[in-house]
Structure formats: C-alpha cells, structure tokens
Design a protein around this motif. Sequence first.
Motif, PDB file in Angstrom:
ATOM      1  N   LYS A   1       0.800  -1.111   0.069  1.00 32.67           N
ATOM      2  CA  LYS A   1       0.068   0.088  -0.108  1.00 32.67           C
ATOM      3  C   LYS A   1       0.839   1.350  -0.096  1.00 32.67           C
ATOM      4  N   SER A   2       1.836   1.414   0.853  1.00 33.56           N
ATOM      5  CA  SER A   2       2.768   2.439   0.797  1.00 33.56           C
ATOM      6  C   SER A   2       3.583   2.819  -0.542  1.00 33.56           C
ATOM      7  N   LEU A   3       3.930   1.576  -0.965  1.00 39.22           N
ATOM      8  CA  LEU A   3       4.526   1.695  -2.455  1.00 39.22           C
ATOM      9  C   LEU A   3       3.687   2.295  -3.603  1.00 39.22           C
ATOM     10  N   MET A   4       2.549   1.802  -3.587  1.00 38.32           N
ATOM     11  CA  MET A   4       1.409   2.293  -4.474  1.00 38.32           C
ATOM     12  C   MET A   4       1.234   3.642  -4.192  1.00 38.32           C
ATOM     13  N   GLU A   5       1.001   4.184  -2.928  1.00 34.30           N
ATOM     14  CA  GLU A   5       0.792   5.594  -2.697  1.00 34.30           C
ATOM     15  C   GLU A   5       2.026   6.407  -3.295  1.00 34.30           C
ATOM     16  N   SER A   6       3.173   5.951  -2.932  1.00 30.35           N
ATOM     17  CA  SER A   6       4.347   6.799  -3.510  1.00 30.35           C
ATOM     18  C   SER A   6       4.643   6.487  -4.921  1.00 30.35           C
ATOM     19  N   ASN A   7       3.898   5.541  -5.735  1.00 30.71           N
ATOM     20  CA  ASN A   7       4.297   5.083  -7.217  1.00 30.71           C
ATOM     21  C   ASN A   7       5.495   4.555  -7.188  1.00 30.71           C
ATOM     22  N   GLU A   8       5.983   3.640  -6.311  1.00 29.24           N
ATOM     23  CA  GLU A   8       7.287   3.235  -6.320  1.00 29.24           C
ATOM     24  C   GLU A   8       7.355   1.533  -6.642  1.00 29.24           C
ATOM     25  N   THR A   9       6.182   1.004  -7.034  1.00 31.42           N
ATOM     26  CA  THR A   9       5.936  -0.572  -6.843  1.00 31.42           C
ATOM     27  C   THR A   9       7.294  -0.847  -8.232  1.00 31.42           C
ATOM     28  N   ALA A  10       7.344  -0.126  -9.257  1.00 35.01           N
ATOM     29  CA  ALA A  10       8.258  -0.476 -10.506  1.00 35.01           C
ATOM     30  C   ALA A  10       9.931   0.036  -9.999  1.00 35.01           C
ATOM     31  N   THR A  11      10.230   0.746  -9.079  1.00 36.47           N
ATOM     32  CA  THR A  11      11.695   0.798  -8.692  1.00 36.47           C
ATOM     33  C   THR A  11      12.349  -0.383  -8.262  1.00 36.47           C
ATOM     34  N   PRO A  12      13.472  -0.285  -8.368  1.00 35.85           N
ATOM     35  CA  PRO A  12      14.471  -1.291  -7.908  1.00 35.85           C
ATOM     36  C   PRO A  12      14.288  -1.960  -6.417  1.00 35.85           C
ATOM     37  N   HIS A  13      14.381  -0.989  -5.666  1.00 35.09           N
ATOM     38  CA  HIS A  13      13.771  -1.325  -4.224  1.00 35.09           C
ATOM     39  C   HIS A  13      12.483  -2.024  -3.996  1.00 35.09           C
ATOM     40  N   GLY A  14      11.571  -1.160  -4.716  1.00 33.14           N
ATOM     41  CA  GLY A  14      10.124  -1.934  -4.750  1.00 33.14           C
ATOM     42  C   GLY A  14      10.064  -3.243  -4.997  1.00 33.14           C
TER      43      GLY A  14
END
Length: 690
Positions: free
Chosen positions: A136-149
């Motif tokens: 949920k936190s990654l989705m809210e910050s649009n970071e699901t596609a980042t390497p750490h995500g």
Amino acid sequence: MLEDFRLIVDLVSILAAAAVGGIIAGLAKQPPLLGYIVGGAIVGPTGLGLIKELVPVETLAQFGAAFLLFALGVEFSFAELKKVQKISLGGGGLQILLTILVTTVISVSVGWVATPQQGVFLGAILSLSSTAVVLKSLMESNETATPHGQVMLGILVVQDLALGFMLAVLPALDRPPAEIGMAVLYAAVKIGLFAIGATITGIWVVPRLLRLLASTESQELFLLGVVTLCLGIALITEHLGLSIEMGAFVAGLMISEAEYADQTLAYVEPIRDVFAALFFAAIGMLIDPRFLWENLDLILGLVSIVFIGKFAIITPLVRLFGYPLQTALIAGLGLAQIGEFSFVLASEGRNLGLVSRRVYLLLLGTTAVTLVVTPFILRLIPSLFNWIESVPSLDRWFQPGDPPLEVSEHVPLEPPIVICGYGRTGQNLATLLAEQNVPVVVVDQSESAIQRLRESGTPYIYGNAVSIPVLTRAGLDRARAMVIALPDAMSTRLCLKHALEISPELDIVVRANQYQDIELLYQLGGSEVVQPEFEASLEMASHLLVKIGLPTVQIQRQVKAIRNSHYMELRPEGTIGESSQNIQAATLGMNRRWYRLSLTSPLLGNSIASANIRTLTGATIVAIQREDGTQINYPNGGTTFNLGDSCLVIGSVEEQTMFDLLTKGEISIPVLPLSVLETFPEAIVEREVS
C-alpha cells in the motif's frame, strides 16, 4: 439485537471509522492506512466497544487481504517476478532462515522462551513482513516499479509462500524431530502439487475462462467470474492448509499472463480498496490501547529490537545479491516490521500452547506498532538520504560506483545511442533504431531484461544506470545521444545528472513518469523531456483534428507549441502552494539548500546563463525567491539575480560548496560571448508566482 442486523451495524461502524480515520490522516498528510488502523482501534472492543464480536469482521477482513494480494499478483506477474527471482528466492529464503536461527539462539540464551521449539515459533513470527502495508505504501508513492520496490515485493512474495510451510509444521513443533521432518516434507509435497495444478490451470483454463466472460460483454458477469475464480482458488489453498491470501495471490499470477489482465485489475481495484480498508481497520481492532500503555516500555524495546534485527539481516542480504547500498538500505528499512500474517501464526501458536496469553498480547502489540510505524519510515527515507548526502564522510559510501556486472561482446565501435532502461519504451526504441541501422547500447540491471538482450543480439551493459562506471563503460563520452527510460523518478534524475558529468554537451531525451518532474528534468539538463500520458493526448487529438478537416500544418504547429511550452497547457492548474510543494516533493531525495545572496555577491545583476553556474559548479538552481516574497519556480537561463534573492540549489556536497564559493566571489565569473547571452533574451517570460 438480531445477529444479522448486528453484523450490518458492525460493518457500517468499522467502514465509517476507517473512512473518518483515512480522511483525518489525509488532511494531516499521513498515509490513509494509518487512519484505518487508528479508526479500528477506536471502535474496537478495547476502544469505545462499538464492535464487540471480532470473528465476523475478521472473516470479512480476510477478503481485504485476499483482494490486495490478488491485485498484486495481477500487476506483478511471472515476468515481473523473474526480474528479482534471485533475491526473492535466495534472499527471501535466507532471510527467513536467518531470522528464525538468530531469534531462536537469542531467545533461548536470554530466557525469553523455555524451549528451542518456542524460539523457532517466535522466529517464524518475526521473519514475516507486512505485504499489505508495504504494498500500500509503495502504491501510494508510485514506487512499485522501482528497484527497491521490486526487491521488497519479491521477498514478500516468498514470505507469503513460506506461511504455508509454517502453518503445516506448527502443530509438530513440540514433537520429535522425525515428525517435524515429515511435516516439512508433507508441506513441500502439498505446495509442489498445488504449484503444478496452478500452472496447468493458468495455461489451459484461465485464459479460456476470461475469453468466455469477456464474450458476454457484461461487466457484471466478468467481475463475478473473476471474483469467483479468486476466492475459489483461495478456498482451495485454505483447505490444503496453506492460506487464503496465498491462493488469491496465485490466482492473480494466473490472470496476469492472460490478455484480459488489465481489464481484470480495473474491475477489481474498487473492491480491493474497500476490503483493504476493512482489513487494516480489523488490525486496529486487535490493538489493546490499555495493554500497550501498561507495557509501553517493554513493547517499544521489542519494536526497536525487531527493527534493528531485521534491518541488520535484510540489508546485507540484498547487498550480497549485487544491489546498490541505497537499494539495500531502503529494502532493509521497508521490511523491518512484523507482518499481518504473523497474527495468524501467533493465534495458532496460542491455541497449540506454544505461547502464553501475555506473550501473545505482547506479540500483537509489537506487531501493531511496527505496522503503524512502517509508513512513516518509508516516507522519511528520502529525507534520510538527503541528510546522508550532506555528510561527506557518509556520502562517499553511497556514491554510485558499482562496476558493470557484464558487458556484451558486440559493443559498437561507432558512436552509439545509449538507452537506459529496457522496459516497453526501451525495447520499442531499440527495435526502431535497429531497423534504421543505428547503433545502440542498452543499460539495464534486470536479469530478465539482459537475457532478452542476449537473445536479440542487442549490445548491452548489465549494471545500474545510475552508476558512473556503468555509464562510462556504455561510451557516453562518444555517444551521439542518450535516452533515459527508467521506472522511477529518483534513478532518472541521478542518471541524467551523472551522464552530464561525463559528457556535458550530450543530447539527452528523458521520460518523465509524472508531470511534476518535467521542469526539474529540464533544469537538470535534459534536452527533451517526454511525458507519455501527454504525448498520448497529443497524438489522439491530432488524429481527431485531422478527421474533422483541420489543416495538418496548423495541427503540427499547435502540437509543437505545446511541446515547446513543456506541456504547460495540458498540466492541471495548481495554486502557488501546490507549485511550491511540487518542487519540495520533486527534490525531496536530493541534496538541496537555500542560499541567500549577500549585498556583495558577484551574482547580482547577472543571469543564470551569464553566471555559467552549471559549468562552474555543477549545481542546479530550481527556485528563486525574491525579497518581496514572489517565487520563480524552475527559472530559465535569462532569469537575473536581484538584491535580496534566495536560491534553492540542488547538487552534491562538492557542488554546493562550489556554488557557495561562487556566491561569495571566491570563484570568478567568466565573460561569455554575446552569442551565448543572446540565447536567453529578456523577452523570455519568467514563471513568477506571487
């Protein structure tokens, strides 16, 4: 009150509490899920007592976790999972084993548990992190596609799969080792058979079912069929003793490879969001505020031990698998909590007599606190790295200096076009350029992307596109141009900045994932910044305008004007405060500082271009605040410095130092040719915000 009506009242109460809590959290600039958890704690049995029966609500809350993981499976897909298969399978498995081993040794040594079996049980609980909160936190910050995500989601998937093993082995923990071994073997056989069945179903059954549902041309029937499939597979896994959530995730993976995956996700997302709110509120209802207060010191100590311990285990593991230190630290901080599925293990362990009621309540309290704290930690990470960058003794450890992991044999001898990122955009560009016999070199750090490049024979550099050695090996010093199509904003900015350090005159085309980044990317030196959504709008509008008879030349002139204005006509209109907030958000993960120009500063009266700031210092000015309070966001080269100005500057510690020396006159400003100064005439309109 009748039982059926009681359930309706409970549902209305919990959803209302979640909605109010979410609204308050949003107004306070906090993650909505924090409001859901607090709202559940307030109306729960240990709060105001509006909800007294937890079992029906917890049952419905399981649907929230199921739909959340179902949507994750649809979005993640087997292709995405392959990108991080090494760290997810190897790193995730090692993390679970190390957490259990360390916890068992420590807990037995200090007397927290009476037997090693109880230590193993405690380690199993601590080894799980929160898929729901992190996702949920990654989705809210649009970071699901980042390497750490991707790394965090890969590890979380393995943890969720391991829950089935843990639940199967749990009843045998207090029995002889032979029975424990048989329980592990039995669990492995069950999961293996389920995996085979899921693969066959995903290949032969699910695509045909989705095509049948789509052929009805009924949204209701399509949604009903998809939900039935999701919950049906979830019930099968529950019957096998694995977990409902695991089955929902596998169902999502099945659909992710079908042609109607996007349509499925669009239909399920509203249901997912409602039930997810119910899920987080149900977690809040398990919190006993009075018990937390009475044992606050102990629980805070346990929370600290959990965060430090899991961070100390996960961070080195991610680094061991070849990821940059920054990615490893973010993954370590993001996964350093106890997951929601630990509630399931803890409850089962209490029923089996592995823990006392007090230990059970301590576990619940510790887990709940870590879940509440995690969104704050994830949001503070950019500020943490911003501070690290300002400390020279720490910053040198974070310099992106990782060498390439592999270089293809056929790197072109003639000047290439370097493409950073081999997602859909990168693949399409490489294909189009290859058709015109234009030499390219692709930079990517995904193993699956590199494998596709090997198979296609495209020259590649296997490594982090932010790393200066990787960019140097790609031949930027002799490249004809460069394209940056990376999935996350932070990597995009750093890649652009480091590329210009290697080749200051390089023509760089950058993809802006969000419109808020457009001006910053231009300011950092991008020759052309492309925003995919705006470009799609322009192409669709062009097609329609041609159809209704407008002259092609006029349409092309209008499209060119919009592009030259950096899509200004297409951006949402914002207030002054929103504009300033966009700058703050865009530069959050970068080393930034405000400088106030002194009365004797040699910059006064000069423009940004005539001061030659980027060439002399390497720093970038992203905002200028006038003495009367007006602010120029993303000033252009023709913007002049006036008395009383304050400049928001981004750059490394060395670049900030050089800019400070420049403002004090300790670095002289060279006299530029008239032709350069005429490039920024005073007729250029400054985007001033009063």
